[in-house]
Design a protein around this motif. Structure first.
Motif, mmCIF file in Angstrom:
data_model
loop_
_atom_site.group_PDB
_atom_site.id
_atom_site.type_symbol
_atom_site.label_atom_id
_atom_site.label_comp_id
_atom_site.label_asym_id
_atom_site.label_seq_id
_atom_site.Cartn_x
_atom_site.Cartn_y
_atom_site.Cartn_z
ATOM 1 N N VAL A 20 0.804 -1.221 0.000
ATOM 2 C CA VAL A 20 0.000 0.000 0.000
ATOM 3 C C VAL A 20 0.839 1.275 0.000
ATOM 4 N N SER A 21 2.148 1.150 0.128
ATOM 5 C CA SER A 21 3.008 2.331 0.311
ATOM 6 C C SER A 21 2.987 3.303 -0.862
ATOM 7 N N HIS A 23 0.397 4.265 -2.360
ATOM 8 C CA HIS A 23 -0.916 4.917 -2.370
ATOM 9 C C HIS A 23 -1.023 5.948 -1.257
ATOM 10 N N THR A 24 -1.993 6.822 -1.386
ATOM 11 C CA THR A 24 -2.163 7.930 -0.445
ATOM 12 C C THR A 24 -2.524 7.429 0.949
ATOM 13 N N PHE A 25 -1.696 7.803 1.915
ATOM 14 C CA PHE A 25 -1.951 7.515 3.321
ATOM 15 C C PHE A 25 -2.922 8.575 3.828
ATOM 16 N N TYR A 62 -5.823 3.955 3.795
ATOM 17 C CA TYR A 62 -5.163 4.261 2.527
ATOM 18 C C TYR A 62 -6.205 4.383 1.425
#
Length: 135
Positions: A20-21, A23-25, A62
């Motif tokens: 997921v890194s 993608h927008t946190f 996320y």
């Protein structure tokens, strides 16, 4: 795009964060206080909607394309977990992975209830990456 709640290895600093890194946190969030939380073989966590005795569980949110959830995120999830929809503390519904129905009874020896810890990091004694919070 879909909001995806992560509460284990996909969180920042975890062994599956690479899924997921990119993608927008959106920040740290909590579930509505209606979930039980388990450690499966002390390898990964599992949420379960509770009929009684639930609590609010901490995780990270996320913004992920639904196709990436299918191709990048789900293939690395353990067989005990499945994609589901959960409720956050603010009433929003988001995607998450949870314990497959029926496993609580059939695999009780592999499950340790950790609901009282309120989150995987607290249970494992892991530090928080930062204090970014979304309510």
């Amino acid at each position: 795009m879909a909001e995806l709640f992560c509460n284990g290895g996909a969180m920042r600093g975890g062994n599956l964060h690479h899924n997921v890194s990119a993608h927008t946190f959106l920040g740290t969030v909590r579930t509505a206080p209606k979930y039980r939380f388990f450690s499966v073989r002390d390898e990964f966590p599992a949420l379960l909607l509770a009929e009684a005795g639930g609590a609010s569980i901490e995780g990270e949110l996320y913004d992920v394309p639904i196709g990436d959830i299918r191709t990048d995120f789900l293939p690395e999830e353990p067989e005990e977990l499945e994609l589901t929809v959960i409720e956050l503390s603010d009433g929003r519904s988001v995607l998450a992975v949870g314990l497959r129905p029926g496993l609580l009874g059939s695999r009780a020896g592999e499950l340790t209830e950790i609901t009282d810890h309120g989150g995987w990091r607290r249970y494992r004694g892991l530090p928080e990456p930062d204090n970014t919070t979304v309510s």
